[in-house]
Design a protein around this motif. Structure first.
Motif, mmCIF file in Angstrom:
data_model
loop_
_atom_site.group_PDB
_atom_site.id
_atom_site.type_symbol
_atom_site.label_atom_id
_atom_site.label_comp_id
_atom_site.label_asym_id
_atom_site.label_seq_id
_atom_site.Cartn_x
_atom_site.Cartn_y
_atom_site.Cartn_z
ATOM 1 N N LEU A 395 42.326 25.823 -34.919
ATOM 2 C CA LEU A 395 40.743 26.177 -34.967
ATOM 3 C C LEU A 395 40.572 27.439 -32.879
ATOM 4 C CD1 LEU A 395 38.901 22.927 -35.481
ATOM 5 C CD2 LEU A 395 38.423 25.721 -36.931
ATOM 6 N N MET A 396 41.259 26.709 -32.314
ATOM 7 C CA MET A 396 41.276 27.356 -31.438
ATOM 8 C C MET A 396 41.554 28.085 -30.746
ATOM 9 S SD MET A 396 39.522 26.335 -28.496
ATOM 10 C CE MET A 396 38.599 25.120 -27.577
ATOM 11 N N VAL A 397 42.956 28.915 -31.375
ATOM 12 C CA VAL A 397 43.573 29.825 -31.848
ATOM 13 C C VAL A 397 43.107 31.018 -32.901
ATOM 14 C CG1 VAL A 397 45.488 31.271 -33.045
ATOM 15 C CG2 VAL A 397 45.638 29.642 -31.632
ATOM 16 N N LEU A 398 42.008 30.919 -33.896
ATOM 17 C CA LEU A 398 41.233 31.096 -34.343
ATOM 18 C C LEU A 398 40.116 32.232 -33.142
ATOM 19 C CD1 LEU A 398 40.782 29.324 -38.145
ATOM 20 C CD2 LEU A 398 41.806 31.647 -37.496
ATOM 21 N N ARG A 399 39.759 31.301 -32.707
ATOM 22 C CA ARG A 399 38.466 31.377 -31.800
ATOM 23 C C ARG A 399 38.853 32.623 -31.009
ATOM 24 N NH1 ARG A 399 36.999 26.104 -31.929
ATOM 25 N NH2 ARG A 399 34.797 25.345 -33.402
ATOM 26 N N HIS A 406 36.493 41.335 -32.390
ATOM 27 C CA HIS A 406 35.874 41.480 -31.793
ATOM 28 C C HIS A 406 34.877 42.867 -30.414
ATOM 29 C CE1 HIS A 406 30.533 40.505 -30.942
ATOM 30 N NE2 HIS A 406 31.020 40.864 -30.150
ATOM 31 N N ASN A 407 36.667 43.164 -30.711
ATOM 32 C CA ASN A 407 36.541 44.382 -29.507
ATOM 33 C C ASN A 407 36.436 45.395 -29.887
ATOM 34 O OD1 ASN A 407 36.003 43.569 -26.031
ATOM 35 N ND2 ASN A 407 37.428 41.595 -27.194
ATOM 36 N N PRO A 433 37.681 22.359 -43.340
ATOM 37 C CA PRO A 433 36.349 23.205 -43.540
ATOM 38 C C PRO A 433 36.488 24.631 -42.974
ATOM 39 C CG PRO A 433 35.477 21.714 -44.672
ATOM 40 C CD PRO A 433 36.863 20.875 -43.711
ATOM 41 N N GLU A 434 36.026 24.235 -41.246
ATOM 42 C CA GLU A 434 35.662 24.821 -40.452
ATOM 43 C C GLU A 434 36.796 25.503 -40.021
ATOM 44 O OE1 GLU A 434 34.952 24.323 -35.462
ATOM 45 O OE2 GLU A 434 35.346 22.988 -36.941
ATOM 46 N N VAL A 435 38.348 25.574 -40.574
ATOM 47 C CA VAL A 435 39.463 26.673 -40.255
ATOM 48 C C VAL A 435 39.623 27.907 -40.981
ATOM 49 C CG1 VAL A 435 41.860 26.450 -40.843
ATOM 50 C CG2 VAL A 435 41.022 24.384 -39.334
ATOM 51 N N VAL A 436 38.630 27.386 -41.968
ATOM 52 C CA VAL A 436 38.744 28.477 -43.353
ATOM 53 C C VAL A 436 37.247 29.487 -42.991
ATOM 54 C CG1 VAL A 436 38.131 28.158 -46.075
ATOM 55 C CG2 VAL A 436 39.630 26.769 -45.589
ATOM 56 N N THR A 437 36.721 28.996 -42.930
ATOM 57 C CA THR A 437 35.632 29.103 -41.689
ATOM 58 C C THR A 437 35.406 30.507 -41.060
ATOM 59 O OG1 THR A 437 33.744 27.539 -42.751
ATOM 60 C CG2 THR A 437 33.191 29.358 -41.506
ATOM 61 N N GLU A 441 35.451 33.911 -40.499
ATOM 62 C CA GLU A 441 34.779 35.232 -40.040
ATOM 63 C C GLU A 441 35.718 36.476 -39.438
ATOM 64 O OE1 GLU A 441 32.564 34.153 -35.985
ATOM 65 O OE2 GLU A 441 32.377 32.812 -37.746
ATOM 66 N N VAL A 442 37.093 35.730 -38.631
ATOM 67 C CA VAL A 442 38.074 36.824 -37.927
ATOM 68 C C VAL A 442 39.019 38.063 -38.835
ATOM 69 C CG1 VAL A 442 40.342 36.856 -37.441
ATOM 70 C CG2 VAL A 442 38.819 35.559 -36.600
ATOM 71 N N LEU A 443 38.900 37.520 -40.546
ATOM 72 C CA LEU A 443 39.269 38.321 -41.710
ATOM 73 C C LEU A 443 37.789 39.272 -41.524
ATOM 74 C CD1 LEU A 443 41.036 39.144 -43.181
ATOM 75 C CD2 LEU A 443 39.476 38.403 -45.693
#
Length: 496
Positions: A395-399, A406-407, A433-437, A441-443
Motif C-alpha cells: 500500500l505504501m509503495v503504491l502511494r 501524478h507529476n 480491496p485497498e491494494v486493488v483500488t 488509481e496508479v494504472l
C-alpha cells in the motif's frame, strides 16, 4: 545503555560471566526500548552496579525487623557505614523489602541524611539505594522517594558524572509513578535542571543519554502538551537534543536514541513545529538517516541500530506533514537511505520497512523534485520489488508510485520503463480491496499519459485483469476498472 564502554570488574569474575552480564544488560535495555517503540510505554530503567562481585541481581525478602536493624546499623556510623549502605541497597532490590523499608520509622530521613552528607562513598551508596527504590513496582515507594527530589535535582549540577547519571535515572523512574510525583518534580524545577545538566555536560555522553531518558519519561505524560512542553521549549534544551542525534563511534547509539525519542514526542504534540524546524530538527534527522543508510547499505545491521532509525523516521515523517512546515530536506541521498531501510529491514523488522516507506510517501507527496529523484537515481525497481509484500508494505509503495505518476507524462513513461506495469498486474490480482483500488488509481494515471503505456499493458495481458475486476469485485473497483477499459482499451476489446 546502548554504548560501548570499558567496565572495571574485580579479578575474581570470569570472562564468561562478564560477557553474560553485558549480554543480559544489552538485551534488557533493548527490550525496554522496543516496548516503548511499539507501544510508547513509559518504562523504568535500572542501572546495574558494574563493580559488584556477582552478576546476580535478585535479593531475598527481609522482614521489617531485619530492615530496621540495617537502618540502625547505618545510623550508628563508623567506618563500616558505606558497606552497610551497600548491603541495604542490595536488599532493596526485593519489592517486599522496599515496602518494609519505607514503612520503617526515619528510613527516608536516614537515607536523605547520607545523601546530603560529606562522605562521597556514603553519598553514592545512598543514591544507589534511592535508585533501587525508584524502580519499585509499588507507586507508594516512588512517592516516598520524592522527599529526596530536591537533592537529586541539586546533584545534577555536581562534579561527579556517576552521581549525576544515577540521579537522572532515579528521577526518570519517579516521573511515571503518578500525577502527583510529576507535579512535584515539575514544581521543584526538573525541566530547567535537565536543561542545565545537558548544556553543562554535553561532552559526557552517559549523562546526555540519562537526560534524554528522564525527559522522555516526562514528555510521554498525557498532559505534556499543556504543562510540560511549553516549559521544555522555554528551557532551551531542544537545540541540545538535536545536537545529540549523532551516534558516537566508540560510545554507541544510546544518547542519540534517547534524544530522538524526546524529539519524537515533541513533534507528535501540538507544539508549533516551526520551532523544531528552525533549530534544525528536520535537517539533522535527515543527515543522521543518510549516515545510517550508508551503514546499512554496507550490510552492517549492527544490533540496536534500528532502535535509532525508528524515532528518527517518526520525527522526520511527522515534521514533513506538520501544519505550516514549508521546509523540505535538500539532499536526495535521503531517498536512497529510505529505500535501503525498506529493503534491509523487511524481514527482521517489517514495521520499520513500512515506516521508511511512509516517510518516502510524505516526501514525494509534496515534492516533485523528490519524485524525479527516485526515478533518476534508479530507485523505482526497488519499490516495484516490494509490491509483492503485504501488511501495508505494498500500500505504501503504491502511494509513492502514485505520487510519482501524478507529476505528469514524462514520469509515467519513466515508471513504465522501470517495469511498474508488471508489478501492477500482480497487485491487481490480490485479495486486498485497498491494494486493488490503489493499483487501479496508479494504472489510470499511467495509461492516461501515453499510448505506449497502453500498448505495454496490453502486451502484458493486463486487459483480462481489468475485465475480471469489472465483473467480480466491489462496486468502487468495478467502476474504476470499467472507466479505464471504456476510455483507454475499447479498441483492444473490440479487436478481441
Amino acid at each position: 545503555m546502548w554504548r560501548l564502554k570499558t567496565i572495571r570488574h574485580k579479578a575474581s569474575r570470569s570472562a564468561n560471566d562478564l560477557e553474560e552480564f553485558k549480554h543480559k544488560k544489552r538485551e534488557f535495555e533493548k527490550a525496554l526500548r522496543q516496548a516503548r517503540r511499539d507501544r510508547q510505554l513509559i518504562s523504568k530503567r535500572l542501572l546495574q552496579n558494574e563493580d559488584e562481585d556477582s552478576v546476580e541481581t535478585d535479593s531475598v525478602h527481609l522482614s521489617p525487623e531485619q530492615v530496621r536493624e540495617m537502618i540502625r546499623g547505618i545510623q550508628c556510623g563508623g567506618e563500616e557505614k558505606a558497606t552497610r549502605l551497600a548491603c541495604l541497597r542490595k536488599a532493596l532490590r526485593n519489592p517486599e523489602t522496599q515496602l518494609a523499608f519505607i514503612k520503617s520509622e526515619n528510613s527516608m530521613h536516614m537515607l536523605i541524611g547520607q545523601l546530603s552528607g560529606h562522605n562521597a562513598q556514603c553519598q553514592l551508596e545512598a543514591v544507589r539505594a534511592l535508585h533501587e527504590l525508584s524502580h519499585s513496582p509499588h507507586p507508594s515507594v516512588g512517592q516516598a522517594c520524592l522527599s529526596a527530589g530536591p537533592y537529586l535535582l541539586t546533584y545534577l549540577s555536581g562534579q561527579s558524572p556517576k552521581l549525576t547519571e544515577l540521579c537522572l535515572y532515579t528521577l526518570g523512574n519517579l516521573c511515571p509513578d503518578n500525577g502527583s510525583c510529576r507535579e512535584k518534580l515539575l514544581a521543584q524545577g526538573i525541566i530547567s535542571a535537565l536543561a542545565n545538566c545537558i548544556q553543562s555536560q554535553k561532552y559526557n555522553l552517559a549523562v546526555v543519554e540519562a537526560v534524554g531518558f528522564a525527559l522522555s519519561q516526562l514528555l510521554q505524560d498525557k498532559d505534556a502538551t499543556d504543562k510540560i512542553i511549553p516549559a521544555v521549549v522555554d528551557s532551551g534544551i531542544i537545540s541540545d537534543l538535536i545536537s545529540a542525534l549523532n551516534p558516537h563511534c566508540d560510545f554507541g547509539f544510546g544518547p542519540a536514541i534517547e534524544c530522538a525519542w524526546c524529539l519524537h514526542y515533541l513533534v507528535s504534540s501540538n507544539l508549533d513545529n516551526k520551532v523544531l524546524v528552525t533549530q534544525g530538527a528536520l535537517s539533522q534527522c535527515s543527515a543522521c538517516l543518510i549516515t545510517l543508510g550508508g551503514t546499512v547499505a554496507k550490510g552492517n545491521l549492527e544490533d540496536g541500530l534500528e532502535l535509532l532509525i525508528w524515532p528518527l523516521l517518526r520525527c522526520l515523517g511527522n515534521l514533513l506533514v506538520s501544519e505550516g512546515c514549508d521546509v523540505m530536506p535538500e539532499d536526495t541521498r535521503l531517498l536512497a537511505a529510505l529505500c535501503v531501510f525498506s529493503q534491509a529491514y523487511l524481514q527482521p523488522h517489517m514495521g520499520l520497512s513500512r515506516e521508511s516507506l511512509w516517510v518516502l510517501n510524505n516526501l514525494t507527496a509534496s515534492s516533485s523534485g523528490f519524485c524525479s529523484g527516485l526515478v533518476l537515481l534508479n530507485l523505482v525497481p526497488i519499490l516495484i520489488n516490494l509490491l509483492s509484500f503485504s501488511k501495508g508494505i505494498n500500500l505504501m509503495v503504491l502511494r509513492v508510485l502514485g505520487n510519482i505518476a501524478h507529476n505528469g507524462p514524462e514520469c509515467c513513461v519513466r515508471l513504465t520503463q522501470a517495469g511498474v506495469l508488471s508489478g501492477l498486474c500482480a497487485t491487481l490480482k490480490m485479495a486486498e480491496p485497498e491494494v486493488v483500488t490503489l493499483s487501479l488509481e496508479v494504472l489510470h494515471m499511467l495509461v492516461s499519459s501515453s499510448p505506449q503505456v497502453i500498448e505495454e499493458f496490453t502486451r502484458l495481458n493486463g486487459v483480462p485483469l481489468l475485465e475480471a475486476i469489472q465483473y467480480n469485485s466491489e462496486a468502487e473497483q468495478r467502476v474504476r476498472a470499467a472507466y479505464i477499459l471504456d476510455n483507454h482499451f475499447s479498441e483492444v476489446e473490440s479487436l478481441s
